[in-house]
Every structure is written in structure tokens, then in C-alpha cells.
Scaffold this motif. Structure first.
Motif, PDB file in Angstrom:
ATOM      1  N   ALA A   1      59.585  27.198  43.058  1.00 41.70           N
ATOM      2  CA  ALA A   1      58.978  26.377  44.293  1.00 41.70           C
ATOM      3  C   ALA A   1      60.132  25.172  44.655  1.00 41.70           C
ATOM      4  O   ALA A   1      60.490  24.941  45.634  1.00 41.70           O
TER       5      ALA A   1
ATOM      6  N   GLY B   1      63.080  26.033  46.555  1.00 39.82           N
ATOM      7  CA  GLY B   1      62.364  26.436  47.986  1.00 39.82           C
ATOM      8  C   GLY B   1      61.799  27.559  48.226  1.00 39.82           C
ATOM      9  O   GLY B   1      61.537  27.982  49.319  1.00 39.82           O
ATOM     10  N   HIS B   2      61.500  28.251  47.181  1.00 36.50           N
ATOM     11  CA  HIS B   2      60.553  29.584  47.431  1.00 36.50           C
ATOM     12  C   HIS B   2      59.229  29.369  47.486  1.00 36.50           C
ATOM     13  O   HIS B   2      58.484  28.226  47.013  1.00 36.50           O
ATOM     14  N   GLN B   3      58.409  30.368  48.488  1.00 31.77           N
ATOM     15  CA  GLN B   3      56.961  30.139  48.606  1.00 31.77           C
ATOM     16  C   GLN B   3      56.447  30.958  47.444  1.00 31.77           C
ATOM     17  O   GLN B   3      56.746  31.902  47.065  1.00 31.77           O
ATOM     18  N   VAL B   4      55.740  30.214  46.892  1.00 31.76           N
ATOM     19  CA  VAL B   4      54.848  30.774  45.520  1.00 31.76           C
ATOM     20  C   VAL B   4      53.520  30.714  45.604  1.00 31.76           C
ATOM     21  O   VAL B   4      52.960  29.787  46.020  1.00 31.76           O
ATOM     22  N   ARG B   5      52.887  31.994  45.010  1.00 36.72           N
ATOM     23  CA  ARG B   5      51.351  32.001  45.101  1.00 36.72           C
ATOM     24  C   ARG B   5      51.182  32.562  43.784  1.00 36.72           C
ATOM     25  O   ARG B   5      51.741  33.237  43.218  1.00 36.72           O
TER      26      ARG B   5
END
Ligand SMILES: NC(=O)c1ccc[n+]([C@@H]2O[C@H](COP(=O)([O-])OP(=O)(O)OC[C@H]3O[C@@H](n4cnc5c(N)ncnc54)[C@H](O)[C@@H]3O)[C@@H](O)[C@H]2O)c1
Ligand SMILES: O=P(O)(O)OC[C@H](O)CO
Length: 288
Positions: free
Chosen positions: A4, A7-11
């Protein structure tokens, strides 16, 4: 957090939280840090949902399947034969990483481009990620060192001194290399971050649950009591049992693992385990 911050979208999914289907929608990478006991179950659940064929699976679990002796990445690869699988392993005590202390790790895959994608996702000025082409060796390093870490906890708990600890860890590495050779891993991998590196971190830190198990046993606590008070999983307990089974089948000499096994089974005391190791037949140092 590391992905995150880049800059990554993390779930995040856990069995206590959100629906797995929503978390898996359109993902490029699935990272599993389930404890060994749940890997097959979770991988099978993931299989029921549509994923792009390019989705990369990353596994951070350090353990062995009790039924098959498979490593976690082998389980993911069996269930997802057409997807790239990457092993992430190294001297990575999670509490230190959470505190943003510097650390390094290894990402290993039979598909170099997949390892490089994962390397980019997690690399930062506080987390240095190396690629490696030997996923089995990287995974076994992180897994086998847990058994030696239990022994190291015993060594410190009994206050056996620095010489004893150095001997134990060094002979522990020899044992890891011997098992790795039998399994088909590359010897040099065990001298890298995921082998020696993780062995040093885990054998020297009270943050390690495996080390804590040994330390508490040396203090006279039972295994049941020790595990009941432990925060999180000490994979070395299960790994030690699986390893003994495999070592017997394959006729591999695993003297340290054998004493840890007997200690965990309640067959011997920590002092007896020490005597057993010290009084073995004398022999040359190298005999892989
Ligand atoms: N904690 C660390 O420093 C660290 C570092 C590197 C690797 N690892 C490895 O990562 C793995 C997990 O370690 P941890 O410290 O997070 O352990 P943990 O015990 O804190 O967490 C394991 C999680 O797995 C979940 N789980 C178990 N079975 C499940 C199932 N059937 N379905 C869904 N969830 C299930 C548990 O609920 C728990 O949340 C271990 O294999 C460990 O060796 C841990
Ligand atoms: O707490 P442990 O003993 O599972 O060790 C955690 C990690 O494997 C260290 O790299």
C-alpha cells in the motif's frame, strides 16, 4: 502495508472479516499468509472464484502439510497449475517490519518475471527484496529453521552459553542443507537470506514464537501450557513432526530435529536432549 505504501490498492481477507469473493475481484496478486493448517482449505475456497489467468499467487507460509509433506507453494501450484506461484521468505519478524525497521527478503519462482513483479510491489527504502530461482530452497529454508529455532530457545533457556548456541545453529544449518539436498533444493540457497538469514533472526529473537516454545520448555513448562499462552502460530511444532516422518522414510540423518521431536512428544527433558546430542558418535564435520 508495504504494498500500500508503494501505491498499490490492497484488500485484506480473514475468515473473521469480509467476503472472499469481493476481495478476489480483479486482483493481480493474491498473497497468502495463512498458517499451514489452513492453506489447503483456503486455496480450495479461492479456486471457486473466477480469476484472470495472469493472477500471481504469493505464499508467505512457513510449514509442511502433515498429510502429504508438501510445501505451501506446492499446494497452491497443485490447485492453480496454470498460474505463477511465488514464495516470499526471509528474516522477517513481522513486528519489526511493522515498526518500519530495515529488513530484506527473497521472492522466488520458477517464472522469473512473476518474481520480478512481486519484487517491485514490495521493495522500498526499508524493505529490500531479492529475486531467486529456487522456490523450493527458499521455502524450505524458512520452514526448516523453525525446528532449529525451538532448539535455540532451549539452548538459551538452559543458559548453555554462546559457544553452545553457535554450535547448535551451525550444525542446524548443516541439517537443513542435508534435508534440502534430499528434497531437490539448491545448496547455495540455504546460505542466503531465506536460509542462514532467517535461521539467525529466528534463533536469536524473543519475538520468534518458535524460539519462545523452546525457551518455555527449557523453563519447565509443558508444551500444552506453552502453546496456550503463545500469540500466533509456532509452525516448528508441526514441521518437526512432518520432518521426522519424512526423514525416516528417506533415511536422512536429522539429529537435532530428532531431539526436538522427542522433547515435544514429552519423551525426554531438555537436559536429556542436550546429552543425547553431545554424546553421539564422533564423526567428520561434513557428511552431507
Ligand atoms: N509472524 C511473522 O513474523 C512471520 C513472518 C514470516 C512468515 N510467517 C509465516 O506466516 C504464517 C502466518 O504467521 P502469523 O504470524 O500471521 O500467524 P498467526 O497465527 O498470527 O495467523 C495465522 C492466521 O491464519 C488463519 N487461519 C488458519 N487457518 C485458517 C483457515 N482454515 N481459514 C482461514 N484462515 C485461517 C488464522 O485465523 C490466523 O489469522 C506462518 O506460516 C508463519 O510461519 C510469519
Ligand atoms: O515467530 P516465528 O518463529 O514464526 O518466526 C517468524 C518468521 O519466520 C521470522 O522470519
Amino acid at each position: 502495508n508495504l504494498a500500500a505504501a508503494n501505491g498499490h490498492q490492497v484488500r485484506v481477507w480473514s475468515r473473521q472479516g469480509s467476503q472472499i469473493e469481493a476481495v478476489l475481484k480483479d486482483v493481480q496478486i493474491v498473497l497468502s499468509a495463512i498458517s499451514m493448517i489452513g492453506v489447503r482449505d483456503v486455496a480450495s475456497q479461492v479456486q471457486s472464484f473466477p480469476l484472470s489467468p495472469e493472477t500471481i499467487f504469493v505464499t508467505a507460509t512457513k510449514g509442511l502439510d502433515p498429510q502429504t509433506t508438501c510445501t505451501p507453494s506446492q499446494i497452491w501450484q497443485q490447485i492453480f497449475p496454470n498460474h505463477p506461484v511465488v514464495v516470499l521468505s526471509g528474516p522477517n519478524l513481522s513486528k519489526e517490519i511493522q515498526m518500519q525497521l530495515p529488513a530484506a527478503t527473497v521472492v522466488a519462482s520458477n517464472i522469473p518475471t512473476a518474481a520480478e513483479v512481486v519484487q517491485l510491489v514490495f521493495s522500498s527504502h526499508r524493505f529490500r527484496v531479492y529475486t531467486n530461482p529456487d522456490p523450493l530452497g527458499v521455502e524450505l529454508g524458512g520452514t526448516l529453521k523453525n525446528v532449529i529455532a525451538i532448539a535455540a530457545g532451549v539452548c538459551d533457556g538452559l543458559q548453555l552459553g554462546t559457544n553452545a548456541k553457535a554450535a547448535l545453529v551451525t550444525r542446524g544449518l548443516t541439517e537443513m542443507v542435508r534435508i534440502g539436498n534430499n528434497w531437490g533444493a539448491k545448496m547455495e540457497t540455504f546460505y542466503g537470506l531465506s536460509g542462514l538469514g532467517d535461521l539467525l533472526a529466528t534463533c536469536n529473537s524473543p519475538l520468534s514464537r518458535n524460539y519462545q516454545v523452546g525457551y518455555q520448555l527449557a523453563g519447565g513448562k509443558s508444551l500444552t501450557e506453552t502453546l496456550a499462552n503463545l500469540q500466533g502460530t509456532a509452525e516448528g511444532v508441526n514441521t518437526c513432526r512432518v520432518l521426522m516422518q519424512r526423514a525416516k522414510q528417506q533415511n536422512i540423518a536429522v539429529p537435532i530435529t530428532e531431539q526436538v521431536y522427542r522433547l515435544l512428544q514429552g519423551e525426554i527433558t531438555p537436559r536429556q536432549a542436550l546429552d543425547e546430542l553431545m554424546l553421539r558418535d564422533i564423526k567428520p564435520e561434513y557428511n552431507y
